[in-house]
Design an enzyme around this catalytic site. Structure first.
Site, PDB file in Angstrom:
ATOM      1  N   CYS A  39       0.543  -1.178  -0.126  1.00 19.21           N
ATOM      2  CA  CYS A  39       0.057  -0.196  -0.179  1.00 19.21           C
ATOM      3  C   CYS A  39       0.816   1.225   0.183  1.00 19.21           C
ATOM      4  O   CYS A  39       1.539   1.482  -0.895  1.00 19.21           O
ATOM      5  CB  CYS A  39      -0.948  -0.075   1.154  1.00 19.21           C
ATOM      6  SG  CYS A  39      -2.511   0.856   0.753  1.00 19.21           S
ATOM      7  N   HIS A  56      -3.722  -5.137   0.592  1.00 18.87           N
ATOM      8  CA  HIS A  56      -3.112  -5.628   1.830  1.00 18.87           C
ATOM      9  C   HIS A  56      -3.280  -7.010   1.775  1.00 18.87           C
ATOM     10  O   HIS A  56      -4.004  -7.864   2.401  1.00 18.87           O
ATOM     11  CB  HIS A  56      -3.792  -5.178   2.943  1.00 18.87           C
ATOM     12  CG  HIS A  56      -3.503  -3.656   2.930  1.00 18.87           C
ATOM     13  ND1 HIS A  56      -2.873  -3.262   4.002  1.00 18.87           N
ATOM     14  CD2 HIS A  56      -4.324  -2.631   2.449  1.00 18.87           C
ATOM     15  CE1 HIS A  56      -2.908  -1.872   4.069  1.00 18.87           C
ATOM     16  NE2 HIS A  56      -3.665  -1.382   3.069  1.00 18.87           N
ATOM     17  N   GLU A  59      -1.585  -9.105   3.398  1.00 14.60           N
ATOM     18  CA  GLU A  59      -1.558  -9.691   4.884  1.00 14.60           C
ATOM     19  C   GLU A  59      -2.872  -9.899   5.447  1.00 14.60           C
ATOM     20  O   GLU A  59      -2.971 -10.716   6.501  1.00 14.60           O
ATOM     21  CB  GLU A  59      -0.785  -8.473   5.815  1.00 14.60           C
ATOM     22  CG  GLU A  59      -1.441  -7.440   6.216  1.00 14.60           C
ATOM     23  CD  GLU A  59      -1.200  -6.544   5.183  1.00 14.60           C
ATOM     24  OE1 GLU A  59      -1.333  -6.482   3.915  1.00 14.60           O
ATOM     25  OE2 GLU A  59      -1.379  -5.253   5.376  1.00 14.60           O
TER      26      GLU A  59
HETATM   27  N1  GLN Z   1      -2.118   6.750   2.561  1.00 14.10           N
HETATM   28  C1  GLN Z   1      -2.187   5.926   1.659  1.00 14.10           C
HETATM   29  C2  GLN Z   1      -3.595   6.030   0.931  1.00 14.10           C
HETATM   30  O1  GLN Z   1      -4.285   6.439   1.376  1.00 14.10           O
HETATM   31  C3  GLN Z   1      -1.880   4.325   1.873  1.00 14.10           C
HETATM   32  C4  GLN Z   1      -2.824   3.824   2.583  1.00 14.10           C
HETATM   33  C5  GLN Z   1      -2.366   2.474   3.285  1.00 14.10           C
HETATM   34  O2  GLN Z   1      -1.132   2.215   3.340  1.00 14.10           O
HETATM   35  N2  GLN Z   1      -3.144   1.720   3.777  1.00 14.10           N
HETATM   36  O3  GLN Z   1      -3.601   5.799  -0.187  1.00 14.10           O
END
Ligand code: GLN
Length: 549
Positions: free
Chosen positions: A382, A508, A510
């Site tokens: 992310c 994600h 995970e």
């Molecule tokens: N801050 C980033 C976004 O909103 C990444 C979010 C995250 O790592 N969950 O896109």
């Protein structure tokens, strides 16, 4: 109709109600029952999505895009089955529903009160999953500690359910602590007696007491707890501190928590538990053949719960590879261009963590640069993937001012930008791109080798995206988009084919790793780290060389 198991906690918080609930669920599942677990949290936030990780640890996201308590992660990791919005309810959500109904005129003429209106709504949600017909057993964990003002309506709802349903449809398990006083060399049962008394005063009497302890209880202490807390001696379950949470189901099996629970529920016919896969996993976990060291680059590294699912995924992937994964936390705020080599020295792989906001960003970018230039296996999740994109833009494409508009709204090179539909959103809670989305993978890519297929689905939680205006420029210079959303074209996976192992994902992975189904991205990342560790840095793709499972 399902039967209901309630788990309450006494004496202190952090006793591991979630792990006990998940362990019991695992045992019942291993005996062929269909089980789900839900968590009721007493706080006023409608969900934990707006909470800083320092408050309650990571926010766990379900397939249907609910932002939930991290205990739901344990439930999924233990059971290898999915939870949903219905599995996590907070006081805030209960009140929101009741207040919306009041405004809609549903209670016209009536005074709306905690009892019966709030408790009725709690009961409705506690029983809801059991009414779907999918589950034999529903385990409900009540967050907080008995005696807290805010958990009272939940306990009252349990009391009413216990009163309304047949005796053998409900069982209440109370988890407490038996402290060991080192000076006196004695285990003390008094706090447990008090907490059971407090629970009983609210009308709920526990059927089973699970006692967390550092020292074995012995029969005398068990009998004493049983006598003073008015449960049968066999219903006092010893829960010794375990070296890993994954040992707890077996410890609970030895203590017969599942058998006693089933007896209370009038279930007398049940098969032997099938825990072959679980035990095979534990064997690999306990007896690794080698070790890899992974740097976890994040800004919440001092708080382990902030990266719970990532750390557990490493455990699953480590066992799969028969290696011990040692995670070294590197605080992104303290990494600079000058000290990066020293900070990351000795690592076999680098994971740049998810996150929000500007703090620690430049440190993450420096870490990515180091991994890219030194052939160190890299895995960005992310925000970690977004940092890899920014680093590549700045240092390979020469777009020196490249940034994400999250960190710099006025950047002339917004390689990471907010999605169009996000720009209209003003409310914070539950408004990110959340939950499962499909992703199409390019054949022959590293991602393809990792997943072994071209269509996948993974969970999301973000507002910003790779800016497709720059895609050609990236692809012509060595960073490819190997996974995209088939409907929107949004970039989901980036990789650098000329690097031994460099992959970043906007989602994600995970969140979907479990003991019995470890996330492929983690399994292959650890394999790559193992290969790196074994000195096969020059091999173009370590996946082809290492023995994959
Ligand atoms: N801050 C980033 C976004 O909103 C990444 C979010 C995250 O790592 N969950 O896109």
């Amino acid at each position: 109709m399902a039967k209901y198991i309630f788990v309450t906690g006494g004496v202190t918080s952090s006793l591991g109600k979630g792990i006990i609930a998940a362990s019991l669920a695992k045992l019942l599942q291993s005996r062929g029952f269909s089980v789900t677990i839900q968590k009721f949290d007493p706080y006023i936030n409608v969900d934990p999505g707006t909470l800083n990780p320092y408050e309650h640890g990571e926010c766990y996201v379900t397939e249907d895009g609910a932002e939930t308590d991290l205990d739901l992660g344990h439930y999924e990791r233990f059971l290898s089955s999915y939870t949903s919005q219905a599995n996590n309810v907070t006081t805030g959500r209960i009140y929101q529903t009741v207040i919306n109904r009041e405004r809609a005129g549903d209670f016209l003429g009536k005074t709306v009160q905690v009892v019966p209106h709030i408790t009725d709504e709690i009961k409705r949600r506690m029983l809801q999953l059991g009414k779907e017909g999918k589950y034999d057993l529903v385990i409900t964990e009540i967050g907080g500690t008995v005696g807290d003002i805010e958990s009272l309506p939940f306990i009252e709802a349990v009391r009413q359910i216990q009163w309304e349903l047949p005796d053998d449809d409900v069982v209440v398990i109370h988890l407490t602590l038996i402290p060991y006083l080192r000076a006196a060399k004695e285990l003390k049962t008094k706090p447990t007696q008090h907490s059971v008394k407090m629970l009983s005063e609210t009308g709920v009497h526990p059927d089973i007491i699970v006692a967390r302890t550092e020292e074995p209880l012995g029969n005398d202490i068990k009998r004493k707890i049983a006598l003073f807390c008015n449960v049968k001696p066999e219903a006092v379950i010893e829960a010794m501190d375990a070296p890993t949470i994954y040992e707890v189901p077996l410890a609970m099996l030895r203590e017969k928590l599942d058998v006693i629970t089933m007896r209370k529920l009038g279930i007398s016919v049940y098969p032997e538990p099938n825990l072959e896969n679980w035990k095979a996993f534990l064997d690999k976990l306990k007896y690794p053949k080698s070790k890899v060291t992974i740097g976890l680059i994040g800004k919440y590294v001092e708080l382990q719960d902030a990266y719970k699912s990532i750390l557990e995924s490493f455990i699953h992937a480590g066992a799969m590879n028969e290696v011990k994964v040692q995670v070294v936390n590197v605080h992104s705020e303290f990494i600079t261009e000058e000290n990066v080599a020293e900070k990351l020295d000795g690592l076999d792989g680098l994971l740049v963590a998810p996150g929000f906001g500007v703090r620690g960003i430049e440190g993450k970018i420096s870490a990515v640069k180091y991994a890219r230039e030194n052939g160190l296996p890299f895995f960005g999740i992310c925000l970690g993937m977004q940092m890899a994109v920014i680093e590549f833009a700045r240092n390979v494409l020469g777009l020196k001012e490249a940034h994400s508009t999250e960190m710099d709204v006025n950047t002339p090179e917004p390689v990471i930008d907010m999605m169009e539909e996000q720009k209209k959103i003003k409310m914070m809670g539950g408004t990110m791109r959340l939950g499962a989305y499909p992703c199409e993978i390019v054949e022959g890519s590293l991602a393809h080798k990792i997943y072994g297929k071209t269509s996948i689905s993974e969970r999301h939680r973000h507002r910003y995206e790779f800016n497709n205006k720059y895609l050609d420029q990236f692809e012509h210079n060595g960073m490819s988009a190997s996974g995209t959303n088939p409907e929107t074209g949004l970039v989901e996976i980036i990789e650098i084919p000329s690097h031994p192992y460099f992959i970043g994902v906007q989602y994600h992975p995970e969140l979907k790793s479990s003991v019995e189904k470890p996330a492929p991205l983690f399994v292959h990342f650890i394999a790559a780290a193992k290969a790196y560790n074994e000195g096969r840095i020059a091999v173009k793709n370590p996946l082809l060389q290492s023995e994959m499972i």
